[in-house]
Design an enzyme around this catalytic site. Structure first.
Site: not given
Ligand code: RB5
Length: 145
Positions: A13-14, A68, A70-71, A73, A101, A136, A139
């Site tokens: 994403d952005h 994204c 945090t990764g 989403g 695994h 693995h 599973r």
């Molecule tokens: C975007 O601001 C942020 O919410 C997205 O990149 C991500 O971290 C969501 O999980």
């Protein structure tokens, strides 16, 4: 790294676009397929997760990287899709284990969580690791039932 034979999809994403560009420029041995976005306009991560996962499922044996902020989403969105095993990783041990695994076919990274070089090392570790199969695989089969 000998990865020219396999294509790796990548999308973000952005919040992840800068890291997406960085990974492609630093890991030039990989044959990347960049599924966007191509500019910094705000976008919704589920759209790009779904786009990339669809491509991965259409090309057996292929894999992809989703980024994204945090990764989180991206990993939630990707893991809703049957046949996708998405692993959110923050270090190389997690990245290697995600392949060994879990045979993760999608790697998720948080651009606001890991440094660019940590993320690069994670992609390398994931690509170079090999799935161990055996128990693995049993599973993984249960995940698909
Ligand atoms: C975007 O601001 C942020 O919410 C997205 O990149 C991500 O971290 C969501 O999980």
């Amino acid at each position: 790294m000998n990865t020219k034979t396999s294509q790796v999809m990548i999308a973000s994403d952005h919040a992840g676009i800068e890291l997406k560009t960085y990974l492609q420029s630093r890991l030039s041995d990989i044959e990347w397929l960049d599924l966007g976005p191509q500019d910094l306009s705000s976008v919704d991560y589920p759209d790009y997760a779904q786009k990339l996962c669809k491509e991965v499922l259409q090309r057996p044996g292929s894999c992809g990287v989703l980024i994204c902020g945090t990764g989180i989403g991206m990993s939630i969105a990707a893991n809703k899709i049957k046949g996708i095993r998405a692993a959110l990783v923050t270090n190389t041990e997690m990245a290697a284990m995600a392949k060994r695994h879990n045979n993760a076919n999608v790697l998720c990274l948080g651009a606001r969580i890991t440094t660019q070089d940590q993320a690069l090392a994670c992609v390398q570790a994931w690509i170079e690791a090999e799935f161990e199969g055996d128990r693995h695989q049993r599973r993984l089969d249960k995940l698909e039932s």
